[in-house]
Motif scaffolding. Structure first.
Motif, PDB file in Angstrom:
ATOM      1  N   GLY A  20       3.672  22.804  51.945  1.00  0.00           N
ATOM      2  CA  GLY A  20       2.855  21.961  51.080  1.00  0.00           C
ATOM      3  C   GLY A  20       2.862  22.477  49.651  1.00  0.00           C
ATOM      4  O   GLY A  20       3.056  21.714  48.697  1.00  0.00           O
ATOM      5  N   ASN A  23       6.317  21.986  47.958  1.00  0.00           N
ATOM      6  CA  ASN A  23       6.529  20.582  47.613  1.00  0.00           C
ATOM      7  C   ASN A  23       5.647  20.170  46.442  1.00  0.00           C
ATOM      8  O   ASN A  23       6.069  19.396  45.583  1.00  0.00           O
ATOM      9  CB  ASN A  23       6.299  19.687  48.826  1.00  0.00           C
ATOM     10  CG  ASN A  23       7.532  19.581  49.679  1.00  0.00           C
ATOM     11  OD1 ASN A  23       8.445  18.829  49.371  1.00  0.00           O
ATOM     12  ND2 ASN A  23       7.591  20.371  50.744  1.00  0.00           N
ATOM     13  N   ASP A  24       4.434  20.693  46.405  1.00  0.00           N
ATOM     14  CA  ASP A  24       3.530  20.420  45.290  1.00  0.00           C
ATOM     15  C   ASP A  24       4.155  20.923  43.984  1.00  0.00           C
ATOM     16  O   ASP A  24       4.207  20.200  42.983  1.00  0.00           O
ATOM     17  CB  ASP A  24       2.189  21.087  45.554  1.00  0.00           C
ATOM     18  CG  ASP A  24       1.092  20.682  44.591  1.00  0.00           C
ATOM     19  OD1 ASP A  24       1.325  19.850  43.695  1.00  0.00           O
ATOM     20  OD2 ASP A  24      -0.026  21.204  44.739  1.00  0.00           O
ATOM     21  N   ALA A  32       3.827  17.037  50.012  1.00  0.00           N
ATOM     22  CA  ALA A  32       2.825  18.100  49.974  1.00  0.00           C
ATOM     23  C   ALA A  32       1.555  17.657  50.687  1.00  0.00           C
ATOM     24  O   ALA A  32       1.004  18.401  51.503  1.00  0.00           O
ATOM     25  CB  ALA A  32       2.521  18.485  48.528  1.00  0.00           C
TER      26      ALA A  32
END
Length: 79
Positions: A20, A23-24, A32
C-alpha cells in the motif's frame, strides 16, 4: 517480494501495508487503497494503515470513510 508474501499468506499485514505504501508513493492511489483496505480485515490494524488510508480517502472525496479511519486512529492512540 511483498507480492509473493501476500500470495503465500493473504493476511500478511506487514507486506500488505508495504505494498500500500509503495503504491501510494508511486501515485497508484486505488491500488494503495486496496492494499490498505485488506489490512483492515486482519486486526489489529496498525496506526499507519488508518492514517494513510484516511488521507487517501480524503484525496478522493470519500470523507465519511476518512472520518471513520481517523476516529479509529484516535481511539487507538488518543495523542
Amino acid at each position: 517480494s511483498y507480492e509473493r508474501a501476500v500470495e503465500l499468506d493473504p493476511s500478511h499485514t506487514a507486506a500488505l501495508f508495504r505494498l500500500g505504501f509503495l503504491n501510494d508513493l508511486a501515485g497508484n492511489d486505488f491500488d494503495a487503497i486496496g492494499y490498505y483496505e485488506k489490512c483492515l480485515r486482519h486486526p489489529p490494524v496498525g496506526k499507519g494503515v488508518l492514517y494513510n488510508l484516511g488521507v487517501l480517502y480524503e484525496d478522493h472525496n470519500q470523507y465519511d470513510k476518512a472520518a471513520d479511519c481517523y476516529r479509529r486512529l484516535l481511539k487507538a492512540d488518543p495523542t
